[in-house]
Design an enzyme around this catalytic site. Structure first.
Site, PDB file in Angstrom:
ATOM      1  CB  CYS A  24      -0.929   0.014   1.207  1.00  0.00           C
ATOM      2  SG  CYS A  24      -0.049   0.088   2.786  1.00  0.00           S
ATOM      3  CB  CYS A  27       3.328  -0.143   3.273  1.00  0.00           C
ATOM      4  SG  CYS A  27       1.807  -0.849   3.914  1.00  0.00           S
ATOM      5  CG  ASP A 403       8.432  28.850 -31.939  1.00  0.00           C
ATOM      6  OD1 ASP A 403       8.501  30.037 -32.294  1.00  0.00           O
ATOM      7  OD2 ASP A 403       9.226  27.974 -32.326  1.00  0.00           O
TER       8      ASP A 403
END
Length: 715
Positions: A24, A27, A403
């Site tokens: 997880c 963790c 640009d």
């Protein structure tokens, strides 16, 4: 500890490892903190999305693994391939299935005998111990250290349930928590697949020619200047240049283009692309670790480590959230009995339910899974987003500066108009003379004339040109067939050669110039033979892209160019930008981007990743075109459109907006469902069943909601 990147680089002790064993996000955060506490470690940074940890300082593999012993975490060198997905099904879910079997058996005994019969208690106890072994192992260690994370909360809640005789509910909590963790693990694996699949794109070996000998070599052993021999239907193993053969190559894996691209001698090809038709021989230009696909994989993995603002907020929130839940649970269990509003047993049960409902699984997973999924989907579609922060910034854009050259236009001049004024010469004869002169010129527009000659198969190299001269700022001259020809701007003929142009020709020249084209004239000192116009062609999809951007809520689109006003205005009108600024120097473009940012807050600058670097850097998000062709674009841009394809921009913004919306939905829902469940404490209706269903339901919903980002397509 929060050490800046500059300080880390000064320390020089950097070690990167791949990680196996995370279950997880919480963790992963805990593992990061544990590694930071090691004696000779200055700092550590876990990349949960890419399953990597970067350690600054000195620590042995054993020390780092010990810091992750609460999850049985293992680490491997970064270059080593780790097969995370290959573990057998029973290794991941065997204990869950056995635990579920004892849970069902427990309920069977519950109805056959009674709630507190030895058979029932033994079955539920077996379910709790088998299904919750890893949970208790980590939770009890944390409890001893007074380290209160989600596993500690669950451990206390389950032990408490057993203590007050709620064996069945304790077993159900264990099973549902295990299912919740399995869902979280599965969802992250699913999210990572988009990125992990990139690792399998390039073949691991290839047929090469070295020193005149042909043999099959491992990709890691192939050297620069080896020659790849790529048969039809095979993938290209390395980046290189075609030295022999013509074929169509499918570059979808790199650029997201669905249509194969023709490749011939001197064209660049990329590792992981598919040779569809002819036999190609490719001179290798990069080693395996430096190929475009290798850089994409590395940059995408690094992108997942860059925490988005929402992710940083959640991590900070979770830091205070868990202790607050512990205090609330304690107060719920203690205060009502002290004031005589219920039994200790009843309110202890309510307090345990608060612990379970307070588990922040859904909240912690809500943001990282969305970011990993979105970045992976973007990479699969030929867009490299270099961090969660840029993903969020793209979704909040209000203005985009473009640009002109190579972005809204193709960046290569072409002959758009050719007017033959000399009846005694055919178009082919006249153009052959023009091309023969331009063949000797270094002017940028000469390439447009030569390209047209080659396209129409007009011979010009055998035309003899004598006394060739460049007329600075005006044009060129040379003698062919005994006659001196001039090619240049109309001013060359009106000013240098004192020629008076008829009003009809002057009108034609003015009309072509008003269309944004550069007009050239050709002739002798006495008369004009031809007029031709050269222009940088607008991309076919530029107008459609601008319309899509406006539909996505981008109210301001501005084109920045160093070209003259007439050319800029014509291209601006054709593309549909809301504003045009012309004749700009790089520093003026920078000032304009800063001004846009001050007015609109969130502004992107789109360029080629090489020019206009200051403007790209000053914007909220710098977007580079054609990242597959330039290392500079990959390294300097915040977002790189891997193919030379502007249509990827609306897709990227759509994906980012969707990701932002889903992250907000996940956070709101995760907190909302917790608050709703906690309110059930007031009338005493909160149960362990409701608590765990609220927690698991929230985790499941935010997971499925995040995975919807995989369905966003480039259309």
């Amino acid at each position: 500890m929060n050490v800046s990147e500059a300080v880390r680089e000064e320390l020089g002790e950097k070690h990167v490892y791949r990680v196996s064993g995370f279950t997880c996000a919480g963790c992963a955060n805990k593992f990061e903190k544990n590694v930071e506490k090691l004696e000779h470690v200055i700092d550590a940074k876990v990349n949960f999305g890419a399953l990597k940890i970067t350690v600054y300082g000195e620590a042995s593999v054993q020390e780092i693994e010990q810091a992750g012993s609460f999850e049985n975490i293992k680490i491997f060198p970064e270059k080593q391939a780790v097969l995370y997905e290959k573990d057998p099904f029973l290794k991941w879910y065997g204990s869950l299935l056995i635990s579920a079997f004892f849970l069902v058996t427990g309920f069977l005994f519950y109805y056959l005998y009674e709630e507190n019969s030895p058979q029932t208690i033994i079955a539920f106890a077996a379910s709790i111990l088998i299904g919750g072994y890893s949970l208790f192992k980590a939770g009890l260690k944390n409890l001893i250290k007074l380290d209160f994370d989600m596993k500690t909360l669950m451990t206390i809640a389950i032990i408490g349930a057993v203590f007050i005789g709620q064996w069945s509910e304790g077993a159900v909590v264990v099973i549902l928590f295990a299912i919740s963790e399995a869902l979280e693990s599965f969802s992250m694996k699913k999210a990572r697949q988009s990125i992990r699949s990139l690792m399998d794109i390039a073949p691991k070996e290839a047929l090469i020619r070295r020193n005149g000998k042909e043999f099959t070599a491992e990709a890691d052993d192939i050297e620069i200047n080896d020659v790849l021999i790529v048969k039809p239907g095979q993938k290209i193993a390395m980046d290189g240049i075609v030295i022999k053969g013509i074929s169509a190559v499918n570059q979808a894996a790199i650029t997201g283009e669905s249509v194969p691209v023709e490749k011939k001698v001197n064209d660049a090809v990329f590792a992981g692309t598919l040779n569809a038709e002819g036999l190609l021989e490719v001179n290798v230009t990069k080693r395996a670790e430096d190929t475009t696909i290798a850089k994409i994989i590395h940059l995408v993995e690094e992108a997942q480590a860059e925490r988005a603002p929402s992710q940083a907020f959640i991590e900070k929130f979770a830091k205070y959230y868990t202790p607050i839940i512990m205090v609330i649970a304690f107060l719920v269990a203690i205060l009502p009995p002290l004031f005589g509003t219920g039994s200790f047993h009843t309110w202890l049960y309510q307090g345990l339910s608060v612990l379970v409902v307070g588990c922040p699984c859904a909240l912690v997973i809500s943001t990282p899974i969305s970011i990993v999924t979105a970045i992976g989907n973007a990479a699969r579609n030929g867009v490299l987003i270099k961090g969660g922060i840029y993903l969020e910034e793209m979704g909040a854009l209000r203005a985009i500066a473009f640009d002109k050259t190579g972005t809204l236009t193709k960046g290569t001049p072409v002959v758009t108009d050719f007017i033959n004024l000399e009846e005694s010469l055919t178009d082919t004869e006249l153009f052959s003379w023009l091309a023969a002169l331009e063949y000797r010129s270094q002017h940028p527009l000469a390439s447009a004339i030569l390209k047209k000659a080659e396209l129409e198969q007009i011979s010009y190299k055998d035309v003899i040109v004598e006394n060739f001269t460049s007329i600075t700022g005006r044009g060129i001259q040379g003698t062919t067939n005994g006659e001196t020809l001039y090619i240049g701007s109309p001013a060359l003929f009106t000013e240098n050669l004192s020629m008076k142009l008829p009003s009809v020709l002057q009108l034609q020249i003015s009309e072509l110039q008003s269309e944004g084209k550069t007009v050239m004239a050709a002739g002798t000192a006495e008369k004009l033979f031809a007029l031709f116009a050269v222009a940088d062609e607008v991309r076919e999809n530029s107008k459609i892209v601008l319309e899509k951007l406006q539909g996505l809520g981008i109210g301001k689109t501005i084109m920045l160019t160093g070209d003259n006003e007439a050319t800029a205005r014509a291209i601006g009108k054709e593309t549909g930008v809301t504003e045009v600024r012309s004749q700009l120097l790089p520093e003026e473009k920078l000032k304009l981007v800063k001004a846009l940012k001050a007015e609109y807050k969130k502004v992107a600058m789109v360029g080629d990743g090489v020019n206009d670097a200051p403007a790209l850097a000053a914007s909220s998000v710098g977007i580079a075109m054609g990242g597959a062709g330039t290392d500079t674009a990959l390294e300097t841009a915040d977002v790189a459109l891997m193919g030379d394809n502007l249509s990827k921009l609306p897709f990227t913004i759509k994906l980012s907006k969707k990701a932002l919306a889903i992250i907000k939905q996940n956070i709101t829902f995760s907190i909302g469902i917790k608050l709703a469940a906690l309110l059930l404490v007031i009338p005493g209706w909160l149960t362990l069943w409701i608590a765990i269903f609220a927690d698991m339901g929230a985790t499941l919903i935010v997971t499925l909601n995040s995975l919807r980002l995989l369905r966003v397509r480039d259309r």
